[in-house]
Design an enzyme around this catalytic site. Structure first.
Site, short mmCIF file in Angstrom:
data_model
loop_
_atom_site.label_atom_id
_atom_site.label_comp_id
_atom_site.label_asym_id
_atom_site.label_seq_id
_atom_site.Cartn_x
_atom_site.Cartn_y
_atom_site.Cartn_z
N ASP A 12 11.72 2.60 5.20
CA ASP A 12 11.25 1.25 4.86
C ASP A 12 12.13 0.16 5.48
OD1 ASP A 12 9.35 2.47 3.20
OD2 ASP A 12 10.79 2.54 1.55
N LYS A 15 10.59 -0.71 10.58
CA LYS A 15 10.42 -0.17 11.94
C LYS A 15 9.08 -0.59 12.55
CE LYS A 15 10.98 3.94 10.22
NZ LYS A 15 11.44 3.63 8.86
N GLY A 39 4.66 4.31 5.88
CA GLY A 39 3.84 3.11 5.73
C GLY A 39 4.47 2.01 6.56
N HIS A 40 3.96 1.84 7.77
CA HIS A 40 4.54 0.84 8.68
C HIS A 40 3.70 -0.43 8.63
CE1 HIS A 40 6.66 4.27 11.06
NE2 HIS A 40 7.18 4.05 9.88
N GLN A 222 10.29 7.27 8.31
CA GLN A 222 11.34 7.47 7.31
C GLN A 222 12.68 6.98 7.90
OE1 GLN A 222 9.10 10.53 7.72
NE2 GLN A 222 7.83 9.27 6.44
P1 IMP Z 1 7.76 13.25 1.07
O1 IMP Z 1 8.05 12.84 2.46
O2 IMP Z 1 6.45 12.74 0.54
O3 IMP Z 1 7.93 14.73 0.86
O4 IMP Z 1 8.87 12.56 0.13
C1 IMP Z 1 10.24 12.96 0.18
C2 IMP Z 1 11.15 11.75 -0.01
O5 IMP Z 1 11.05 10.88 1.12
C3 IMP Z 1 10.82 10.89 -1.23
O6 IMP Z 1 12.03 10.37 -1.74
C4 IMP Z 1 9.99 9.77 -0.64
O7 IMP Z 1 10.07 8.59 -1.43
C5 IMP Z 1 10.70 9.58 0.69
N1 IMP Z 1 9.83 9.01 1.72
C6 IMP Z 1 8.88 9.65 2.43
N2 IMP Z 1 8.31 8.81 3.32
C7 IMP Z 1 8.92 7.64 3.16
C8 IMP Z 1 8.79 6.38 3.84
O8 IMP Z 1 8.00 6.20 4.77
N3 IMP Z 1 9.61 5.39 3.40
C9 IMP Z 1 10.53 5.58 2.43
N4 IMP Z 1 10.69 6.72 1.78
C10 IMP Z 1 9.89 7.75 2.15
#
Ligand code: IMP
Length: 432
Positions: A12, A15, A39-40, A222
């Site tokens: 977040d 990017k 989520g960009h 991420q």
């Molecule tokens: P997953 O990727 O859905 O398996 O989530 C694993 C961890 O990564 C969790 O703590 C999510 O909140 C975090 N996470 C996954 N994608 C994002 C992102 O795009 N932004 C921020 N945190 C993310």
């Protein structure tokens, strides 16, 4: 020049906006990992676009966008995104290229994600519930289904066997109504018709593109501290968000990039679970959340907020070989009397300058803060570094000292125009 843009914190970081801003200098924007957990958010003349799977470069006509083999793709989420873009006037058409080696997120992955979180109870990861982890688990366990496998749907042999075995395993694990593997296969057959024109050998495509002199921007999702190997394991996502992911997730060699731009916010945020050393559970934390509208672009969940953690960013600089940083959401700090920068951690009476790899040690760490004066003049809309209030300039210079890298881009608002691209000689040539 080919450059990578990746997250230097816990995701977040903004990017999407930075990739969108840099895209006109490139011909191709390529995502290398993750899925629709990302989520960009990009604002163009007040219009909001949220991209999950499709690279942020898609908003510029003529740009080719690649989804590499390092991603996990939920076909329904992809189609919904393509349709949503079309409704906003952005035609994806033939500008999308999807690796035949990317893995698929199938209906049972989402169920398994929810089940695994429920079983973890208090130790849950706080996943986005999109089925990301279980899809990567299947990939590593060598039972996943890849995009290119769908070409076999007509002959129905190895693909049908894989789907049947996976669905039967799901039915043994999960109570309630059994899933019918034939329906899953039908769903894939339908998906293939729409996916097929986009599916290519991405390694070959990129090699030919680079030979033809087309510049590539590698887009990370991420962030470094959410990386499966280098993040705060197990509170991480299931892919390599760091620089190594570019090679493994796009089938390119280590010399395919010329520079690395790390993106970090002026304050630190993270999702619900996992360590965040500089977290603020006070009115400043609430103020940062509200002024930055810190709610997940994919999940809508409130983000935790804290001061800038230079220890974490220094670590991201080291792990990724970051050449320069983009500093986003500077305007969120406008109006604060005093701002804290975490320059080290204190761990059981010892000062730690480097980010610990061990979660137990990290839990014992408290931030060591350095206080700098704030500024009362708004930074929003500034176009040059020298237009920024003196306090903001001092803050940025101090961040450069404590992270060891120059700040090449400063974002002071959500729109494309609310950005400073620095031209000083400290900034790498590829950014100027
Ligand atoms: P997953 O990727 O859905 O398996 O989530 C694993 C961890 O990564 C969790 O703590 C999510 O909140 C975090 N996470 C996954 N994608 C994002 C992102 O795009 N932004 C921020 N945190 C993310």
């Amino acid at each position: 020049m080919n450059i990578a843009v990746l997250g230097a914190q816990w995701g977040d970081e903004g990017k999407g906006k930075i990739v969108d801003l840099l895209t006109p200098s490139f011909s191709i924007v390529a995502r290398y990992q993750g899925g629709h957990n990302a989520g960009h958010t990009v604002y163009v003349q007040g219009q909001k676009f949220v991209l999950h799977l499709i690279p942020s470069g898609i908003l510029h006509p003529g740009i080719t966008c690649i989804i590499g083999n390092g991603l996990v793709i939920d076909p329904q989420a992809l189609f919904a995104e393509v349709d949503q873009l079309a409704s906003l006037g952005v035609a994806v058409g033939d500008r999308l290229v999807i690796s035949n080696k990317a893995h698929l997120i199938l209906p049972y992955h989402r169920e398994l994600d929810l089940l695994s979180e429920a079983r973890r109870g208090d130790r849950k990861i706080g996943t986005t519930s999109r089925g990301i982890g279980p899809a990567y688990e299947d990939k590593i366990a060598r039972r996943g289904v890849r995009v290119g496998d769908l070409a076999e749907v007509a002959s129905e042999t190895p693909l049908a066997d894989a789907v049947r075995e996976n669905v039967e395993a799901r039915n043994r694990l999960i109570g309630g109504a059994a899933m019918d593997w034939r329906r899953v296969l039908d769903h894939l057959r339908t998906a293939w018709v729409r996916l097929k024109p986009w599916v290519k050998d991405v390694s070959l495509y990129l090699a030919e593109a680079r030979r033809a002199g087309r510049a590539v921007l590698y887009e990370g999702a991420q962030g470094t501290l959410l990386d499966i190997d280098h993040g705060t394991y197990p509170f991480v996502t299931s892919s390599n968000a760091t620089i190594g992911g570019v090679c493994t997730g796009l089938d390119v060699g280590p010399r395919a990039g010329d520079g690395v731009l790390g993106v970090g916010r002026a304050c630190t945020t993270r999702g619900r679970e996992g360590p965040l050393p500089t977290e603020l559970n006070d009115e400043i934390g609430t103020r940062l959340r509200e002024s930055g509208q810190e709610y997940g672009a994919s999940t809508g969940r409130p983000r935790r907020c804290g001061w800038y953690d230079a220890v974490a960013v220094r670590y991201a600089v080291r792990v990724n070989g970051v050449d320069a940083l983009a500093l986003t959401k500077l305007d969120v700090l406008d109006g604060l009397d005093e701002i804290q920068i975490c320059t080290a951690y204190c761990c059981n009476g010892t000062t730690l300058a480097e980010f610990p790899g061990d979660l137990g040690q990290l839990a014992a760490c408290t931030p060591v803060y350095e206080s700098v004066p704030g500024w009362c003049v708004p930074t929003k809309g500034a176009r040059r570094f020298s237009d920024l209030p003196e306090g903001a300039q001092r803050y940025i210079r101090r961040l450069e000292e404590v992270t060891g890298v120059p700040t090449g881009i400063i974002s002071t608002g959500s729109d494309r125009d609310e950005t400073i691209i620095r031209e000083e000689s400290v900034v790498p040539r590829w950014l100027r």
